[in-house]
Design a protein around this motif. Structure first.
Motif, PDB file in Angstrom:
ATOM      1  N   PRO A 243       0.811  -1.215   0.000  1.00 32.94           N
ATOM      2  CA  PRO A 243       0.000   0.000   0.000  1.00 32.94           C
ATOM      3  C   PRO A 243       0.851   1.274   0.000  1.00 32.94           C
ATOM      4  CG  PRO A 243      -0.191  -1.186   2.110  1.00 32.94           C
ATOM      5  CD  PRO A 243       0.547  -2.071   1.168  1.00 32.94           C
ATOM      6  N   LYS A 244       2.051   1.160   0.564  1.00 31.35           N
ATOM      7  CA  LYS A 244       2.931   2.327   0.611  1.00 31.35           C
ATOM      8  C   LYS A 244       3.355   2.755  -0.798  1.00 31.35           C
ATOM      9  CE  LYS A 244       7.209   3.912   2.742  1.00 31.35           C
ATOM     10  NZ  LYS A 244       8.308   3.553   3.652  1.00 31.35           N
ATOM     11  N   GLU A 245       3.746   1.745  -1.598  1.00 29.25           N
ATOM     12  CA  GLU A 245       4.150   2.044  -2.978  1.00 29.25           C
ATOM     13  C   GLU A 245       3.007   2.676  -3.767  1.00 29.25           C
ATOM     14  OE1 GLU A 245       5.701  -1.381  -5.065  1.00 29.25           O
ATOM     15  OE2 GLU A 245       7.124  -1.712  -3.408  1.00 29.25           O
ATOM     16  N   LEU A 246       1.821   2.136  -3.526  1.00 32.41           N
ATOM     17  CA  LEU A 246       0.636   2.612  -4.233  1.00 32.41           C
ATOM     18  C   LEU A 246       0.362   4.085  -3.898  1.00 32.41           C
ATOM     19  CD1 LEU A 246      -1.124   0.855  -6.041  1.00 32.41           C
ATOM     20  CD2 LEU A 246      -2.668   0.507  -4.120  1.00 32.41           C
ATOM     21  N   VAL A 247       0.457   4.396  -2.610  1.00 36.86           N
ATOM     22  CA  VAL A 247       0.182   5.765  -2.177  1.00 36.86           C
ATOM     23  C   VAL A 247       1.260   6.717  -2.695  1.00 36.86           C
ATOM     24  CG1 VAL A 247       0.071   7.295  -0.164  1.00 36.86           C
ATOM     25  CG2 VAL A 247      -1.159   5.118  -0.138  1.00 36.86           C
ATOM     26  N   LEU A 248       2.522   6.257  -2.663  1.00 30.71           N
ATOM     27  CA  LEU A 248       3.590   7.144  -3.125  1.00 30.71           C
ATOM     28  C   LEU A 248       3.442   7.424  -4.622  1.00 30.71           C
ATOM     29  CD1 LEU A 248       6.677   5.815  -1.104  1.00 30.71           C
ATOM     30  CD2 LEU A 248       5.238   7.822  -0.634  1.00 30.71           C
ATOM     31  N   LYS A 249       2.911   6.445  -5.350  1.00 33.24           N
ATOM     32  CA  LYS A 249       2.769   6.623  -6.796  1.00 33.24           C
ATOM     33  C   LYS A 249       1.506   7.421  -7.164  1.00 33.24           C
ATOM     34  CE  LYS A 249       3.027   3.975 -11.082  1.00 33.24           C
ATOM     35  NZ  LYS A 249       2.928   2.652 -11.683  1.00 33.24           N
ATOM     36  N   TYR A 250       0.382   7.115  -6.505  1.00 34.53           N
ATOM     37  CA  TYR A 250      -0.896   7.697  -6.944  1.00 34.53           C
ATOM     38  C   TYR A 250      -1.528   8.666  -5.940  1.00 34.53           C
ATOM     39  CZ  TYR A 250      -0.739   3.837 -10.293  1.00 34.53           C
ATOM     40  OH  TYR A 250      -0.370   2.951 -11.270  1.00 34.53           O
ATOM     41  N   GLY A 251      -0.953   8.779  -4.765  1.00 29.64           N
ATOM     42  CA  GLY A 251      -1.531   9.665  -3.753  1.00 29.64           C
ATOM     43  C   GLY A 251      -2.578   8.944  -2.907  1.00 29.64           C
ATOM     44  N   SER A 252      -2.736   9.409  -1.682  1.00 31.65           N
ATOM     45  CA  SER A 252      -3.652   8.719  -0.763  1.00 31.65           C
ATOM     46  C   SER A 252      -5.101   8.830  -1.221  1.00 31.65           C
ATOM     47  CB  SER A 252      -3.510   9.270   0.652  1.00 31.65           C
ATOM     48  OG  SER A 252      -3.949  10.618   0.705  1.00 31.65           O
ATOM     49  N   GLU A 253      -5.469   9.936  -1.855  1.00 30.29           N
ATOM     50  CA  GLU A 253      -6.867  10.115  -2.238  1.00 30.29           C
ATOM     51  C   GLU A 253      -7.276   9.130  -3.338  1.00 30.29           C
ATOM     52  OE1 GLU A 253      -7.794  12.245   0.473  1.00 30.29           O
ATOM     53  OE2 GLU A 253      -8.968  13.420  -0.943  1.00 30.29           O
ATOM     54  N   GLY A 254      -6.394   8.916  -4.296  1.00 30.14           N
ATOM     55  CA  GLY A 254      -6.684   7.973  -5.365  1.00 30.14           C
ATOM     56  C   GLY A 254      -6.830   6.558  -4.814  1.00 30.14           C
ATOM     57  N   VAL A 255      -5.940   6.187  -3.892  1.00 27.11           N
ATOM     58  CA  VAL A 255      -5.976   4.845  -3.313  1.00 27.11           C
ATOM     59  C   VAL A 255      -7.236   4.667  -2.466  1.00 27.11           C
ATOM     60  CG1 VAL A 255      -4.802   3.232  -1.752  1.00 27.11           C
ATOM     61  CG2 VAL A 255      -3.465   4.629  -3.346  1.00 27.11           C
ATOM     62  N   ARG A 256      -7.535   5.657  -1.660  1.00 31.70           N
ATOM     63  CA  ARG A 256      -8.743   5.587  -0.839  1.00 31.70           C
ATOM     64  C   ARG A 256      -9.977   5.465  -1.734  1.00 31.70           C
ATOM     65  NH1 ARG A 256      -8.258   8.734   4.581  1.00 31.70           N
ATOM     66  NH2 ARG A 256     -10.493   8.992   4.294  1.00 31.70           N
ATOM     67  N   TYR A 257      -9.993   6.282  -2.786  1.00 33.84           N
ATOM     68  CA  TYR A 257     -11.160   6.250  -3.670  1.00 33.84           C
ATOM     69  C   TYR A 257     -11.339   4.865  -4.286  1.00 33.84           C
ATOM     70  CZ  TYR A 257     -14.619   7.182  -7.213  1.00 33.84           C
ATOM     71  OH  TYR A 257     -15.763   7.107  -7.960  1.00 33.84           O
ATOM     72  N   PHE A 258     -10.248   4.309  -4.810  1.00 34.36           N
ATOM     73  CA  PHE A 258     -10.373   3.003  -5.452  1.00 34.36           C
ATOM     74  C   PHE A 258     -10.891   1.955  -4.477  1.00 34.36           C
ATOM     75  CE2 PHE A 258      -8.990  -1.226  -6.547  1.00 34.36           C
ATOM     76  CZ  PHE A 258      -9.409  -1.326  -7.867  1.00 34.36           C
ATOM     77  N   LEU A 259     -10.268   1.902  -3.306  1.00 36.55           N
ATOM     78  CA  LEU A 259     -10.641   0.853  -2.346  1.00 36.55           C
ATOM     79  C   LEU A 259     -12.098   0.990  -1.901  1.00 36.55           C
ATOM     80  CD1 LEU A 259      -7.401   0.743  -0.153  1.00 36.55           C
ATOM     81  CD2 LEU A 259      -8.109  -0.905  -1.895  1.00 36.55           C
ATOM     82  N   LEU A 260     -12.523   2.224  -1.686  1.00 32.91           N
ATOM     83  CA  LEU A 260     -13.890   2.431  -1.197  1.00 32.91           C
ATOM     84  C   LEU A 260     -14.925   2.295  -2.310  1.00 32.91           C
ATOM     85  CD1 LEU A 260     -13.040   5.466   1.077  1.00 32.91           C
ATOM     86  CD2 LEU A 260     -13.890   3.259   1.894  1.00 32.91           C
ATOM     87  N   ARG A 261     -14.538   2.670  -3.520  1.00 34.47           N
ATOM     88  CA  ARG A 261     -15.483   2.666  -4.636  1.00 34.47           C
ATOM     89  C   ARG A 261     -15.600   1.291  -5.286  1.00 34.47           C
ATOM     90  NH1 ARG A 261     -18.627   1.861  -7.589  1.00 34.47           N
ATOM     91  NH2 ARG A 261     -19.541   3.013  -9.336  1.00 34.47           N
ATOM     92  N   GLU A 262     -14.478   0.593  -5.335  1.00 31.63           N
ATOM     93  CA  GLU A 262     -14.426  -0.638  -6.127  1.00 31.63           C
ATOM     94  C   GLU A 262     -14.714  -1.892  -5.299  1.00 31.63           C
ATOM     95  OE1 GLU A 262     -13.691  -2.255 -10.016  1.00 31.63           O
ATOM     96  OE2 GLU A 262     -13.623  -0.155  -9.423  1.00 31.63           O
ATOM     97  N   ILE A 263     -14.451  -1.822  -3.996  1.00 28.02           N
ATOM     98  CA  ILE A 263     -14.579  -3.021  -3.160  1.00 28.02           C
ATOM     99  C   ILE A 263     -15.868  -2.919  -2.348  1.00 28.02           C
ATOM    100  CG2 ILE A 263     -13.388  -4.515  -1.495  1.00 28.02           C
ATOM    101  CD1 ILE A 263     -11.582  -3.695  -3.890  1.00 28.02           C
ATOM    102  N   PRO A 264     -16.809  -3.844  -2.542  1.00 26.93           N
ATOM    103  CA  PRO A 264     -18.023  -3.795  -1.722  1.00 26.93           C
ATOM    104  C   PRO A 264     -17.642  -3.919  -0.245  1.00 26.93           C
ATOM    105  CG  PRO A 264     -18.110  -5.596  -3.334  1.00 26.93           C
ATOM    106  CD  PRO A 264     -16.746  -5.009  -3.423  1.00 26.93           C
TER     107      PRO A 264
END
Ligand code: ZN
Length: 418
Positions: A243-264
Motif C-alpha cells: 500500500p505504501k508504494e501505491l500511495v507514493l505513486k498515486y496519492g492517498s486520495e486515489g488509493v482511498r477512492y479506489f478501495l472504497l469505490r471498487e470493493i463492496p
C-alpha cells in the motif's frame, strides 16, 4: 522480534500514508495489554479447567482444527498440514454459553453485518460448540506471549490475549473512567473485522465477555478480502501490493477512492493496476477533477467568480437532496455511497453538455447555470469529506462559500491524469 517491530512500524506508518485518524493504537507487547489479558483470565477462571489433549493445530491460524474441517488434510486457509499437538492445557467451557450466544446473534442483540455472515456463524453454533483450548506450553510458545496467571509453564493462547486488546486499549486494566466511557457504558461498540476471523469474535470473544460479566459489542461489521487479479495475495505467488508504494505513486486520495469505490464493504474485491488506473482516470481525473476545473475556469472567464450569490433551481435542489438522502441512508455501503455521489457528477456533466455555458450570452441565464453547478459542487465537496478529506478541503478552499455567496479561485488540478 526485529521482524515484528518492523511490521508494527509499517502498520503505524499507514495512518499518515492513508491519511487516517485514530484515537488509540495498541501493541500486544504493552504493559497495559499484559495486565488486561491477565485480569480477564482471572475473572473467567470459573469457566477455565485443565486437561490432557491432542489435536491438529495450524500455526498460521493459531487455531485447532477438526479432521473434517481440513481440505485434503490441509488448513483451508493456509494450505499447510496442521501439526499434531499433544499436551496438557487450559480449556474454556464454551459449552456453557452455546444457548446464550445463539440467542444474542439470532435476535441481533449482537448484530452481525452482513446477514450472510450471521447465518454462517449460526450454523457453526448449531453444529455444537466445544470447549476450546486457551493455553499452550511455554516451550511450544518459544517464550512468546503472556503467562497464564499463576502458571508460568503455560502461555495464553494468542487469541485469548489478542481479543482482550479491544478493552485493554480502553483502560480495562487500570482506567475505569475511560473503560466505562468507551466500552461498558458507551452507546456504540462496533468491531470491524475480516471474514477469516469471524468465529473468534462472534463466539469465543462473546463467551469470554459473558464469563467476565462485561458489556458485549453491539455490532460486528465483517468485510471481505482483497484479491489481485482474482488471486489471493501471497508472497509465494509474488503478487503482493504494498500500500505504501501505491500511495507514493498515486496519492492517498486515489488509493482511498479506489478501495472504497471498487470493493463492496462486506464482500471481496479485486485489485489490478489496470482497474485502478481506469477508475482513477474515469471517475477522478475526467470525472470530478475535470468538472471542477472547467466549471471554475468558465465562471472566472465570465467574470462572475467574486461574490457570486447562487440561486439554484428546483431541479438541482431536488437532485442534490435525493443524493444526500441516499448517502445518509446507506453510508456504510461505501461503494454504493460513492456511486451515488458520482451520479451527481455525471448529472452536472450532462447539464454542461446540454446548456453549453460558454455559448450563453444572456447574463441571467448564465448566472442560473453557474448557480446550479456551484450549488452541486459545493455539496459534493461536503459529501466526499469522509472518503476524500484532502480533495474536499481543496475544493472548499477554492470555492470559499459562505451563506450561498462564493469567491471562486483557480487552483491546481485535483487529479492529474495517469
Ligand atoms: Zn491456517
Amino acid at each position: 522480534m526485529d521482524l515484528v517491530t518492523d511490521n508494527f512500524k509499517k502498520f503505524l506508518e499507514l495512518k499518515d500514508l492513508l491519511n487516517i485518524s485514530l484515537d488509540e493504537f495498541i501493541r500486544t507487547t504493552e504493559e497495559r495489554h499484559f495486565q488486561g489479558a491477565q485480569k480477564l483470565w482471572k475473572v473467567c477462571e470459573k469457566d477455565i479447567y485443565k486437561k490432557k489433549y491432542s489435536g491438529l493445530y495450524c500455526v498460521g491460524c493459531e487455531e485447532f482444527y477438526k479432521e473434517e474441517e481440513l481440505v485434503d488434510g490441509l488448513c483451508p486457509d493456509h494450505k499447510v498440514k496442521p501439526e499434531l499437538i499433544e499436551e496438557e492445557n487450559y480449556f474454556f467451557k464454551l459449552s456453557n454459553y452455546q444457548e446464550k450466544i445463539k440467542e444474542l446473534i439470532e435476535k441481533d442483540i449482537v448484530k452481525i453485518i452482513p446477514e450472510s455472515r450471521k447465518n454462517e456463524v449460526l450454523s457453526f453454533i448449531n453444529s455444537g460448540l466445544q470447549d476450546f483450548c486457551i493455553s499452550r506450553s511455554s516451550e511450544r510458545a518459544k517464550g512468546w506471549g503472556i503467562d497464564v496467571p499463576g502458571d508460568s509453564t503455560q502461555k495464553m493462547w494468542v487469541w485469548f490475549d489478542a481479543l482482550s486488546n479491544y478493552i485493554n486499549a480502553l483502560g480495562y486494566a487500570n482506567d475505569d473512567e475511560k473503560f466505562n466511557e468507551f466500552w461498558q457504558k458507551s452507546d456504540s461498540r462496533v468491531h470491524v473485522i475480516g471474514k477469516g476471523i469471524i468465529r473468534f469474535h462472534s463466539v469465543y470473544w462473546l463467551a469470554m465477555l459473558l464469563s467476565a460479566g462485561l458489556t458485549l459489542p453491539k455490532t460486528l461489521f465483517v468485510h471481505g478480502y482483497l484479491t489481485v487479479d482474482n488471486q489471493k495475495m501471497s508472497k509465494s505467488i509474488g503478487n503482493v501490493i504494498d500500500p505504501k508504494e501505491l500511495v507514493l505513486k498515486y496519492g492517498s486520495e486515489g488509493v482511498r477512492y479506489f478501495l472504497l469505490r471498487e470493493i463492496p464493504a462486506t464482500g471481496d474485491g479485486d485489485f489490478t493496476y489496470e482497474k485502478f488506473e481506469k477508475r482513477y482516470n474515469s471517475d477522478l481525473a475526467s470525472g470530478l477533477g475535470n468538472l471542477f476545473s472547467r466549471t471554475s475556469a468558465m465562471v472566472i472567464k465570465a467574470g462572475l467568480n467574486n461574490g457570486f450569490k447562487i440561486r439554484p433551481n428546483r431541479l438541482f435542489i431536488e437532485k442534490n437532496k435525493e443524493v444526500e438522502d441516499k448517502v445518509v441512508e446507506r453510508f456504510f455501503q461505501f461503494n454504493e455511497t460513492l456511486s451515488d455521489i458520482w451520479e451527481l457528477v455525471s448529472f452536472c456533466d450532462k447539464y454542461i453538455e446540454n446548456e453549453k455555458p460558454w455559448e450563453i450570452t444572456d447574463s441571467e441565464k448564465q448566472k442560473e447555470v453557474f448557480s446550479n453547478l456551484f450549488y452541486s459542487l459545493n455539496n459534493i465537496s461536503k459529501l466526499i469529506e469522509p472518503f476524500l478529506p484532502l480533495t474536499s478541503e481543496k475544493m472548499k478552499e477554492q470555492l470559499k462559500e459562505g451563506d450561498g455567496v462564493f469567491d471562486i479561485s483557480k487552483g491546481e488540478s485535483l487529479f492529474p491524469r495517469i
